[in-house]
Every structure is written in structure tokens, then in C-alpha cells.
Motif scaffolding. Structure first.
Motif, PDB file in Angstrom:
ATOM      1  N   PHE A 127     -25.852  22.189  25.873  1.00 16.43           N
ATOM      2  CA  PHE A 127     -27.146  22.835  25.642  1.00 16.43           C
ATOM      3  C   PHE A 127     -27.782  23.136  26.999  1.00 16.43           C
ATOM      4  O   PHE A 127     -27.454  22.470  27.997  1.00 16.43           O
ATOM      5  CB  PHE A 127     -28.073  21.895  24.860  1.00 16.43           C
ATOM      6  N   PRO A 128     -28.722  24.076  27.067  1.00 16.42           N
ATOM      7  CA  PRO A 128     -29.446  24.219  28.332  1.00 16.42           C
ATOM      8  C   PRO A 128     -30.237  22.935  28.585  1.00 16.42           C
ATOM      9  O   PRO A 128     -31.056  22.550  27.752  1.00 16.42           O
ATOM     10  CB  PRO A 128     -30.378  25.414  28.072  1.00 16.42           C
ATOM     11  N   GLY A 129     -29.948  22.264  29.677  1.00 17.17           N
ATOM     12  CA  GLY A 129     -30.619  20.994  29.969  1.00 17.17           C
ATOM     13  C   GLY A 129     -29.741  19.783  29.728  1.00 17.17           C
ATOM     14  O   GLY A 129     -30.124  18.669  30.081  1.00 17.17           O
ATOM     15  N   SER A 130     -28.554  19.967  29.132  1.00 21.03           N
ATOM     16  CA  SER A 130     -27.612  18.836  29.039  1.00 21.03           C
ATOM     17  C   SER A 130     -27.254  18.437  30.465  1.00 21.03           C
ATOM     18  O   SER A 130     -27.047  19.302  31.318  1.00 21.03           O
ATOM     19  CB  SER A 130     -26.321  19.260  28.318  1.00 21.03           C
ATOM     20  N   ASN A 131     -27.174  17.144  30.735  1.00 24.71           N
ATOM     21  CA  ASN A 131     -26.761  16.747  32.086  1.00 24.71           C
ATOM     22  C   ASN A 131     -25.743  15.610  32.090  1.00 24.71           C
ATOM     23  O   ASN A 131     -25.397  15.097  33.141  1.00 24.71           O
ATOM     24  CB  ASN A 131     -27.970  16.429  32.980  1.00 24.71           C
ATOM     25  N   CYS A 132     -25.265  15.204  30.925  1.00 26.54           N
ATOM     26  CA  CYS A 132     -24.204  14.196  30.877  1.00 26.54           C
ATOM     27  C   CYS A 132     -22.945  14.790  30.262  1.00 26.54           C
ATOM     28  O   CYS A 132     -22.026  14.064  29.893  1.00 26.54           O
ATOM     29  CB  CYS A 132     -24.647  12.979  30.080  1.00 26.54           C
ATOM     30  N   ASP A 133     -22.935  16.123  30.102  1.00 25.01           N
ATOM     31  CA  ASP A 133     -21.791  16.785  29.484  1.00 25.01           C
ATOM     32  C   ASP A 133     -20.530  16.609  30.325  1.00 25.01           C
ATOM     33  O   ASP A 133     -19.453  16.353  29.794  1.00 25.01           O
ATOM     34  CB  ASP A 133     -22.096  18.272  29.234  1.00 25.01           C
ATOM     35  N   ARG A 134     -20.689  16.701  31.650  1.00 26.99           N
ATOM     36  CA  ARG A 134     -19.500  16.555  32.506  1.00 26.99           C
ATOM     37  C   ARG A 134     -19.074  15.102  32.583  1.00 26.99           C
ATOM     38  O   ARG A 134     -17.888  14.809  32.658  1.00 26.99           O
ATOM     39  CB  ARG A 134     -19.757  17.147  33.897  1.00 26.99           C
ATOM     40  N   ASP A 135     -20.037  14.185  32.586  1.00 25.83           N
ATOM     41  CA  ASP A 135     -19.687  12.756  32.630  1.00 25.83           C
ATOM     42  C   ASP A 135     -18.809  12.391  31.439  1.00 25.83           C
ATOM     43  O   ASP A 135     -17.789  11.710  31.569  1.00 25.83           O
ATOM     44  CB  ASP A 135     -20.945  11.878  32.578  1.00 25.83           C
ATOM     45  N   VAL A 136     -19.222  12.845  30.262  1.00 28.52           N
ATOM     46  CA  VAL A 136     -18.456  12.486  29.062  1.00 28.52           C
ATOM     47  C   VAL A 136     -17.120  13.229  29.050  1.00 28.52           C
ATOM     48  O   VAL A 136     -16.108  12.694  28.574  1.00 28.52           O
ATOM     49  CB  VAL A 136     -19.300  12.689  27.777  1.00 28.52           C
ATOM     50  N   ALA A 137     -17.094  14.426  29.620  1.00 27.47           N
ATOM     51  CA  ALA A 137     -15.830  15.170  29.699  1.00 27.47           C
ATOM     52  C   ALA A 137     -14.837  14.437  30.608  1.00 27.47           C
ATOM     53  O   ALA A 137     -13.648  14.338  30.293  1.00 27.47           O
ATOM     54  CB  ALA A 137     -16.084  16.590  30.215  1.00 27.47           C
ATOM     55  N   VAL A 138     -15.344  13.918  31.725  1.00 26.64           N
ATOM     56  CA  VAL A 138     -14.484  13.175  32.661  1.00 26.64           C
ATOM     57  C   VAL A 138     -13.911  11.936  31.968  1.00 26.64           C
ATOM     58  O   VAL A 138     -12.718  11.633  32.071  1.00 26.64           O
ATOM     59  CB  VAL A 138     -15.278  12.782  33.932  1.00 26.64           C
ATOM     60  N   THR A 139     -14.775  11.230  31.215  1.00 29.55           N
ATOM     61  CA  THR A 139     -14.314  10.031  30.516  1.00 29.55           C
ATOM     62  C   THR A 139     -13.288  10.385  29.443  1.00 29.55           C
ATOM     63  O   THR A 139     -12.257   9.713  29.308  1.00 29.55           O
ATOM     64  CB  THR A 139     -15.512   9.291  29.882  1.00 29.55           C
ATOM     65  N   LEU A 140     -13.549  11.446  28.686  1.00 29.14           N
ATOM     66  CA  LEU A 140     -12.602  11.861  27.641  1.00 29.14           C
ATOM     67  C   LEU A 140     -11.251  12.236  28.256  1.00 29.14           C
ATOM     68  O   LEU A 140     -10.202  11.852  27.738  1.00 29.14           O
ATOM     69  CB  LEU A 140     -13.172  13.045  26.846  1.00 29.14           C
ATOM     70  N   ARG A 141     -11.294  12.950  29.351  1.00 28.35           N
ATOM     71  CA  ARG A 141     -10.037  13.354  30.006  1.00 28.35           C
ATOM     72  C   ARG A 141      -9.293  12.120  30.506  1.00 28.35           C
ATOM     73  O   ARG A 141      -8.079  12.000  30.355  1.00 28.35           O
ATOM     74  CB  ARG A 141     -10.318  14.308  31.171  1.00 28.35           C
ATOM     75  N   ASP A 142     -10.043  11.210  31.082  1.00 32.69           N
ATOM     76  CA  ASP A 142      -9.455   9.986  31.629  1.00 32.69           C
ATOM     77  C   ASP A 142      -8.792   9.152  30.528  1.00 32.69           C
ATOM     78  O   ASP A 142      -7.680   8.660  30.687  1.00 32.69           O
ATOM     79  CB  ASP A 142     -10.567   9.184  32.330  1.00 32.69           C
ATOM     80  N   VAL A 143      -9.478   9.028  29.391  1.00 28.66           N
ATOM     81  CA  VAL A 143      -8.983   8.148  28.325  1.00 28.66           C
ATOM     82  C   VAL A 143      -7.912   8.844  27.481  1.00 28.66           C
ATOM     83  O   VAL A 143      -6.926   8.222  27.092  1.00 28.66           O
ATOM     84  CB  VAL A 143     -10.160   7.670  27.423  1.00 28.66           C
ATOM     85  N   THR A 144      -8.128  10.141  27.184  1.00 25.01           N
ATOM     86  CA  THR A 144      -7.216  10.807  26.242  1.00 25.01           C
ATOM     87  C   THR A 144      -6.135  11.629  26.944  1.00 25.01           C
ATOM     88  O   THR A 144      -5.159  12.025  26.309  1.00 25.01           O
ATOM     89  CB  THR A 144      -7.990  11.766  25.312  1.00 25.01           C
ATOM     90  N   GLY A 145      -6.328  11.916  28.226  1.00 28.84           N
ATOM     91  CA  GLY A 145      -5.363  12.760  28.949  1.00 28.84           C
ATOM     92  C   GLY A 145      -5.539  14.241  28.644  1.00 28.84           C
ATOM     93  O   GLY A 145      -4.770  15.070  29.122  1.00 28.84           O
ATOM     94  N   GLN A 146      -6.557  14.581  27.864  1.00 29.30           N
ATOM     95  CA  GLN A 146      -6.788  15.984  27.512  1.00 29.30           C
ATOM     96  C   GLN A 146      -8.208  16.394  27.881  1.00 29.30           C
ATOM     97  O   GLN A 146      -9.157  15.627  27.646  1.00 29.30           O
ATOM     98  CB  GLN A 146      -6.646  16.196  26.002  1.00 29.30           C
ATOM     99  N   ASP A 147      -8.327  17.612  28.401  1.00 33.62           N
ATOM    100  CA  ASP A 147      -9.670  18.127  28.677  1.00 33.62           C
ATOM    101  C   ASP A 147     -10.350  18.505  27.372  1.00 33.62           C
ATOM    102  O   ASP A 147      -9.756  19.202  26.546  1.00 33.62           O
ATOM    103  CB  ASP A 147      -9.585  19.382  29.554  1.00 33.62           C
ATOM    104  N   PRO A 148     -11.595  18.095  27.175  1.00 35.33           N
ATOM    105  CA  PRO A 148     -12.308  18.579  25.995  1.00 35.33           C
ATOM    106  C   PRO A 148     -12.715  20.031  26.189  1.00 35.33           C
ATOM    107  O   PRO A 148     -12.791  20.515  27.322  1.00 35.33           O
ATOM    108  CB  PRO A 148     -13.547  17.673  25.939  1.00 35.33           C
ATOM    109  N   ARG A 149     -12.982  20.710  25.077  1.00 34.65           N
ATOM    110  CA  ARG A 149     -13.528  22.058  25.156  1.00 34.65           C
ATOM    111  C   ARG A 149     -15.023  21.933  25.445  1.00 34.65           C
ATOM    112  O   ARG A 149     -15.726  21.175  24.780  1.00 34.65           O
ATOM    113  CB  ARG A 149     -13.326  22.744  23.804  1.00 34.65           C
TER     114      ARG A 149
END
Lengths: 81, 230
Positions: free
Chosen positions: B8-30
């Protein structure tokens, strides 16, 4: 036409901001205030050719869908002009 | 596990959670922009991230809950797609009505950014299966409006249906008012939907999911999801 929407917390929902206002008034020496509740006022300028019933129904829809969270808030609508 | 993070405009933890998802699942989220109504139909997980969507104007999460993507989010929620709302994402889920209750200004009116202790109330969910219910976890909060409010019938319903996921507690695991950072009803820090497929929580598990960040107590939430959804 102007719509004035007054959104306030439902009775029973704790209002931390109202409590802070009450505390500030007391610390300033204003006694006799039993409680304070903070709400918000939203003013909308509507198309002038809208009739009052239609305007009220539309603003009510706006309140339910966006302007108020009816889980915790209530609202009143005043139309003018 | 196919995941999407709604931005959303103003989201600021979107990349943090993406990094964690990639780290844990091995896949980049959309990374899915809120204005795009076409959400892929083959997702396993939808994440609503933390931040200040639309500047927190009107009420936190109120305008994000009306975003073009939300119709698709609702449809997928009905289909049972797993959803995780963190902080502002929790506020958005409450504003959409996908989760009960509301999040109000913190009891002490201050913005709070600190680690808190949490008790995992139920481990019988896709989000918490890898947690040890006997162990107190430490995860940061960072919010101004995290004071969870639910009326008594809603509170009873949440308890009866085992839908309180996490509660604020002290370091010894006691759920006491002194350990309640924001005034939340019954120390509730996170709640589940009726089918237990949607979790909203104020603490940020993605911020403590890597030893380099000073702790890993948030990681088990993502490994639980990986195990359940892969």
C-alpha cells in the motif's frame, strides 16, 4: 449542500484521548468536568442539485463503508443548505 | 509456497517481510501493488505488511481496506487462502471485517517501539505449529494504535473458538496488566479468523527472524507456514 458528520466512540468503548483531555483539564484547575470523549467532525461539500433524502442515504453509505468504523464508532449526519 | 505481499502507499515493512519469506522459503514473494485488482489465483499465502498505509489518516487501515485489491483478498479469504496481517496489516484486516474487533490508540497515547514478551496461546494453527507453548517468545512491537478492542460477546467468542493466537505477557509468561503495552482487551496481541486461516497480530515476527537482527523468535511463524503450505 454541506454534510457535517460527527463520528464518536460508542458508549462503553474506552477513549484514551478523551481521558488525556480530562486529565489535562483537571490539572489546569477546571473542576466539574465528569468525563471527556473525543470524536471527529467531517465536512463534505455535496453537489447542490442533490435532494436531501438522496444526499442523506449516500452519506449514510459513506459512513458505514469508510468514514466510521461501526465496530467502535457511531455517527450522526447533519445536512445544511 | 507461493506468497504475495500487498504493498500500500505508506507500507514500510513490505520488504522486511519479503526478505524473511525469501530466507525461510527460498522463494521471492510477489510484491503486489494495492491498486492492481488482479491478484493471482494460485497463492498459498497473502501478507498484509506493517507500515502507515495512506498516512494512517481517518483511521489506521481504513482506506487500505477499500483498496482495489481488497475485493480479490476477500474472495481468496472465502476460499481459505492463508493470510497474515502484521501491525498495519492487522489493522487493515479488522477494517475489512475479515477479523473481528478494532485497533485503537494505545492506552498511554504514546508510540511504542520495543521488544515485548508473548505467550503463544494456541499452537494448533498453520502460523504457530512450530512454537513451544511452554516457552515465552520475544518479538518487537512498533505502533501507536495497537490497543485491541472487542466487546464482551466478541471476546467470549474468540476464547470459545480458540481464536486468540498470542497474548502480551511478562518474561515469566504471566499474562498480567503490567505486561500489556497498549491496553489491549485481555492482553490480546493477535487473533485468528473463524477458520483459523487468517492471523492478524501487532508484533513484528519478521523483525526478529534472523540471528543478525538480535533474535530469531519470529522465525517459527514463517517456518510453521512453510511446513503447512508447501
Amino acid at each position: 449542500m454541506k454534510a457535517r458528520i460527527h463520528v464518536s466512540l460508542k458508549p462503553g468503548v474506552l477513549d484514551p484521548q478523551g481521558k488525556a483531555i480530562l486529565g489535562a483539564l483537571e490539572s489546569m484547575g477546571f473542576d466539574g468536568v465528569q468525563d471527556a470523549r473525543q470524536g471527529k467532525l467531517i465536512e463534505l461539500d455535496l453537489d447542490d442539485d442533490t435532494d436531501a433524502d438522496t444526499a442523506r442515504a449516500r452519506v449514510d453509505d459513506m459512513c458505514r463503508r469508510l468514514l466510521a468504523n461501526t465496530v467502535i464508532e457511531k455517527y450522526t449526519i447533519d445536512l445544511e443548505g | 509456497m507461493k506468497a504475495a505481499v500487498i504493498v500500500f502507499p505508506g507500507s514500510n515493512c513490505d520488504r522486511d517481510v519479503a526478505v524473511t519469506l525469501r530466507d525461510v522459503t527460498g522463494q521471492d514473494p510477489r510484491m503486489h501493488w494495492h491498486a492492481d485488482p488482479d491478484l493471482p489465483e494460485d497463492l498459498d499465502l497473502i501478507v498484509l505488511p506493517g507500515g502507515f498505509s495512506h498516512g494512517d489518516y481517518l483511521r489506521c487501515g481504513a482506506m487500505a481496506a477499500q483498496a482495489p485489491v481488497i475485493a480479490a483478498v476477500r474472495r481468496q479469504a472465502q476460499r481459505g487462502v492463508a493470510m497474515l496481517g502484521i501491525c498495519n496489516g492487522f489493522q487493515v484486516l479488522c477494517e475489512t471485517g475479515l477479523l473481528p474487533g478494532a485497533l485503537m490508540r494505545n492506552r498511554d497515547l504514546t508510540y511504542i517501539c520495543k521488544d515485548v514478551h508473548l505467550k503463544v496461546v494456541t499452537t494448533d494453527t498453520i502460523f504457530t505449529s512450530r512454537y513451544d507453548p511452554a516457552r515465552v517468545v520475544r518479538i518487537p512491537i512498533a505502533h501507536h494504535d495497537g490497543n485491541y478492542v472487542a466487546d464482551l460477546p466478541t471476546q467470549c467468542m474468540l476464547e470459545d473458538e480458540d481464536r486468540v493466537a498470542v497474548r502480551y505477557c511478562d518474561a515469566a509468561g504471566r499474562v498480567v496488566d503490567e505486561a500489556n503495552p497498549n491496553g489491549s482487551t485481555a492482553n490480546i496481541a493477535g487473533v485468528l479468523s473463524e477458520n483459523h486461516r487468517i492471523l492478524g497480530l501487532m508484533p513484528h515476527p519478521e523483525r526478529l527472524a534472523d540471528p543478525r537482527l538480535g533474535g530469531t523468535d519470529g522465525r517459527a511463524l514463517f517456518t510453521s507456514l512453510l511446513e503447512a503450505l508447501s
